[in-house]
Design a protein around this motif. Structure first.
Motif, mmCIF file in Angstrom:
data_model
loop_
_atom_site.group_PDB
_atom_site.id
_atom_site.type_symbol
_atom_site.label_atom_id
_atom_site.label_comp_id
_atom_site.label_asym_id
_atom_site.label_seq_id
_atom_site.Cartn_x
_atom_site.Cartn_y
_atom_site.Cartn_z
ATOM 1 N N ILE A 1 0.869 -1.183 0.000
ATOM 2 C CA ILE A 1 0.000 0.000 0.000
ATOM 3 C C ILE A 1 0.904 1.230 0.000
ATOM 4 O O ILE A 1 1.691 1.435 0.924
ATOM 5 N N THR A 2 0.807 1.996 -1.049
ATOM 6 C CA THR A 2 1.625 3.200 -1.167
ATOM 7 C C THR A 2 0.716 4.417 -1.034
ATOM 8 O O THR A 2 -0.257 4.556 -1.780
ATOM 9 N N ILE A 3 1.033 5.258 -0.096
ATOM 10 C CA ILE A 3 0.252 6.468 0.126
ATOM 11 C C ILE A 3 1.183 7.602 0.510
ATOM 12 O O ILE A 3 2.112 7.423 1.304
ATOM 13 N N ASP A 4 0.968 8.740 -0.113
ATOM 14 C CA ASP A 4 1.738 9.938 0.180
ATOM 15 C C ASP A 4 0.853 10.872 1.006
ATOM 16 O O ASP A 4 -0.048 11.520 0.485
ATOM 17 N N PHE A 5 1.100 10.924 2.305
ATOM 18 C CA PHE A 5 0.265 11.731 3.181
ATOM 19 C C PHE A 5 0.415 13.223 2.933
ATOM 20 O O PHE A 5 -0.430 14.004 3.388
ATOM 21 N N LEU A 6 1.463 13.628 2.246
ATOM 22 C CA LEU A 6 1.694 15.046 1.987
ATOM 23 C C LEU A 6 1.565 15.357 0.501
ATOM 24 O O LEU A 6 2.155 16.321 0.013
ATOM 25 N N GLY A 7 0.800 14.551 -0.227
ATOM 26 C CA GLY A 7 0.603 14.774 -1.647
ATOM 27 C C GLY A 7 -0.449 15.845 -1.918
ATOM 28 O O GLY A 7 -1.005 16.475 -1.013
ATOM 29 N N LEU A 8 -0.741 16.027 -3.178
ATOM 30 C CA LEU A 8 -1.647 17.093 -3.599
ATOM 31 C C LEU A 8 -3.053 16.894 -3.047
ATOM 32 O O LEU A 8 -3.683 17.840 -2.561
ATOM 33 N N HIS A 9 -3.550 15.673 -3.103
ATOM 34 C CA HIS A 9 -4.924 15.403 -2.696
ATOM 35 C C HIS A 9 -5.041 14.872 -1.276
ATOM 36 O O HIS A 9 -6.158 14.646 -0.797
ATOM 37 N N THR A 10 -3.926 14.661 -0.614
ATOM 38 C CA THR A 10 -3.965 14.091 0.729
ATOM 39 C C THR A 10 -3.446 15.033 1.811
ATOM 40 O O THR A 10 -3.595 14.738 2.995
ATOM 41 N N VAL A 11 -2.848 16.139 1.421
ATOM 42 C CA VAL A 11 -2.256 17.011 2.426
ATOM 43 C C VAL A 11 -3.326 17.651 3.305
ATOM 44 O O VAL A 11 -3.153 17.779 4.529
ATOM 45 N N LEU A 12 -4.458 18.046 2.712
ATOM 46 C CA LEU A 12 -5.512 18.652 3.529
ATOM 47 C C LEU A 12 -6.152 17.643 4.474
ATOM 48 O O LEU A 12 -6.349 17.951 5.666
ATOM 49 N N PRO A 13 -6.488 16.411 4.018
ATOM 50 C CA PRO A 13 -6.958 15.412 4.997
ATOM 51 C C PRO A 13 -5.935 15.100 6.082
ATOM 52 O O PRO A 13 -6.321 14.803 7.222
ATOM 53 N N SER A 14 -4.648 15.177 5.753
ATOM 54 C CA SER A 14 -3.620 14.941 6.771
ATOM 55 C C SER A 14 -3.650 16.035 7.832
ATOM 56 O O SER A 14 -3.474 15.761 9.032
ATOM 57 N N ILE A 15 -3.880 17.274 7.418
ATOM 58 C CA ILE A 15 -3.990 18.372 8.382
ATOM 59 C C ILE A 15 -5.241 18.203 9.229
ATOM 60 O O ILE A 15 -5.233 18.446 10.448
ATOM 61 N N VAL A 16 -6.337 17.777 8.593
ATOM 62 C CA VAL A 16 -7.572 17.517 9.334
ATOM 63 C C VAL A 16 -7.346 16.439 10.386
ATOM 64 O O VAL A 16 -7.845 16.528 11.525
ATOM 65 N N ASN A 17 -6.583 15.418 10.044
ATOM 66 C CA ASN A 17 -6.304 14.331 10.987
ATOM 67 C C ASN A 17 -5.559 14.842 12.215
ATOM 68 O O ASN A 17 -5.857 14.437 13.346
ATOM 69 N N ILE A 18 -4.597 15.750 12.009
ATOM 70 C CA ILE A 18 -3.860 16.313 13.148
ATOM 71 C C ILE A 18 -4.794 17.099 14.049
ATOM 72 O O ILE A 18 -4.749 16.983 15.291
ATOM 73 N N ALA A 19 -5.651 17.925 13.458
ATOM 74 C CA ALA A 19 -6.578 18.727 14.251
ATOM 75 C C ALA A 19 -7.568 17.846 15.008
ATOM 76 O O ALA A 19 -7.905 18.118 16.172
ATOM 77 N N LEU A 20 -8.043 16.769 14.366
ATOM 78 C CA LEU A 20 -8.947 15.840 15.047
ATOM 79 C C LEU A 20 -8.255 15.160 16.228
ATOM 80 O O LEU A 20 -8.823 15.036 17.315
ATOM 81 N N TRP A 21 -7.039 14.715 16.005
ATOM 82 C CA TRP A 21 -6.300 14.034 17.062
ATOM 83 C C TRP A 21 -6.086 14.955 18.265
ATOM 84 O O TRP A 21 -6.135 14.514 19.417
ATOM 85 N N SER A 22 -5.877 16.236 18.009
ATOM 86 C CA SER A 22 -5.576 17.170 19.093
ATOM 87 C C SER A 22 -6.817 17.618 19.854
ATOM 88 O O SER A 22 -6.748 17.830 21.073
ATOM 89 N N ASN A 23 -7.942 17.795 19.185
ATOM 90 C CA ASN A 23 -9.096 18.464 19.801
ATOM 91 C C ASN A 23 -10.296 17.558 20.024
ATOM 92 O O ASN A 23 -11.283 17.999 20.610
ATOM 93 N N LEU A 24 -10.249 16.329 19.548
ATOM 94 C CA LEU A 24 -11.409 15.447 19.676
ATOM 95 C C LEU A 24 -11.744 15.166 21.138
ATOM 96 O O LEU A 24 -12.920 15.218 21.544
ATOM 97 N N GLY A 25 -10.729 14.885 21.945
ATOM 98 C CA GLY A 25 -10.978 14.558 23.342
ATOM 99 C C GLY A 25 -11.560 15.713 24.122
ATOM 100 O O GLY A 25 -12.445 15.518 24.975
ATOM 101 N N TYR A 26 -11.120 16.917 23.837
ATOM 102 C CA TYR A 26 -11.645 18.087 24.549
ATOM 103 C C TYR A 26 -13.131 18.276 24.268
ATOM 104 O O TYR A 26 -13.942 18.463 25.185
#
Length: 333
Positions: free
Chosen positions: A181-206
């Protein structure tokens, strides 16, 4: 022998109020005024820190930004003379609103909000409902585990995920590579979902804790009545509990919107490893670039005011929409 006639004066006929009434009413009014002054004094003492902070950290910076947006540093002649500040009026606002990079950053953060806000609200509410249902064991430990990522500073969280997103360093990418499975988390179509994932990980529990606290205030009698009526756990959660915590949902959605419009930390750090993130990826990054890279403080101030107006307008729109949505239900009750 005739008895003397008793005469009554007009003053004695009209006087029916006790003689001591005025003297007793005056102390009552004085006591009421003194208590009113004490209440106003207590309110003023309690509200003074709020207004001091409001003026210091909001009104003064906003006023300074508005003032700076009307000025610019220009150089006379061919640009070799000393800089001097001149009044330019709305020129900075025109430059911001006609700059394709700023408009593109607004579009990027709008797409980010469309993806991030529904995921955040739905996921946090689902976790809170799951914890409130009693299905999850060790509830306190689960809450602590979900809340801990929020205690990690945003810069540290972005660095952690940058490590996990970088090929050659990330154990996640290596593990996916072993499964072909090859995936580029910082590619053209995946960079924004990757940023969303960071924000979810940080603020979901709060936000989950906010929803869980609201669910604890739901009367147990209402839930028991729904169970007696034959409602299952899913129906009770969606049709009984969720409508009762709607104010908390609106609050979380509004605060998430406000913070999402200020997107800065995650793309700023991920931009060190991804060419898909430029220096003007979001409006906040555009403001930072204008102020500290191009030294155009008037342009940065104008962009800040535009972002503030967008934030206030969207927050007001969310408030008005929720008020109109809840008005028919309150009238029906």
């Amino acid at each position: 022998m005739t008895s003397p006639l008793t005469t009554t004066t007009p003053s004695s006929i009209g006087s029916t109020r006790p003689a001591d009434a005025p003297s007793s009413a005056a102390p009552a009014r004085t006591t009421h005024r003194s208590s009113r002054r004490r209440e106003l004094g207590a309110c003023g003492a309690l509200m003074t820190p709020f207004f001091v902070l409001l003026v210091t950290v909001f009104l003064i910076p906003v006023g300074t930004a508005v003032w700076l947006s009307f000025f610019s540093d220009d150089q006379p002649g061919l640009g070799f003379g000393p800089e001097h500040t001149v009044f330019v009026g709305l020129r900075s606002y025109t430059a911001v609103l006609t700059d394709p990079t700023f408009l593109s950053s607004l579009g990027t953060v709008a797409l980010y909000c469309v993806i991030y806000i529904p995921l955040m609200v739905v996921s946090a509410l689902a976790l809170a409902l799951l914890l409130d249902s009693g299905v999850v064991r060790l509830r306190a430990s689960a809450q602590l585990g979900l809340f801990l990522p929020h205690a990690v500073p945003g810069i540290i969280a972005a660095l952690i995920w940058l490590y996990l997103y970088t090929p050659g360093l990330s154990p996640v990418i290596d593990l996916l590579g072993k499964a072909d499975i090859t995936i580029d988390f910082l590619g053209l179509h995946t960079v924004l979902p990757s940023i969303v994932n960071i924000a979810l990980w940080s603020n979901l529990g709060y936000n989950m804790v906010v929803f869980y606290a609201a669910l604890q205030a739901v009367p147990r009698e209402v839930i028991e009545a729904s169970v007696v009526d034959g409602a299952g756990p899913v129906r009770t959660a969606l049709q009984v509990k969720t409508p009762l915590v709607r104010p908390s949902i609106v609050m979380v959605a509004m605060f998430t919107l406000i913070f999402a419009l200020q997107l800065f930390t995650e793309p700023m750090l991920l931009g060190q490893a991804s060419p898909m993130i430029n220096s003007r990826f979001s409006p906040s990054m555009y403001i930072y670039d204008a102020a500290f890279t191009r030294n155009n403080y008037g342009l940065a101030a104008a962009a800040s005011v535009v972002l503030l107006v967008c934030t206030v307008a969207l927050s007001y729109g969310v408030t008005r929409w929720t008020n109109r949505a809840t008005a028919p239900e309150e009238d029906a009750r």
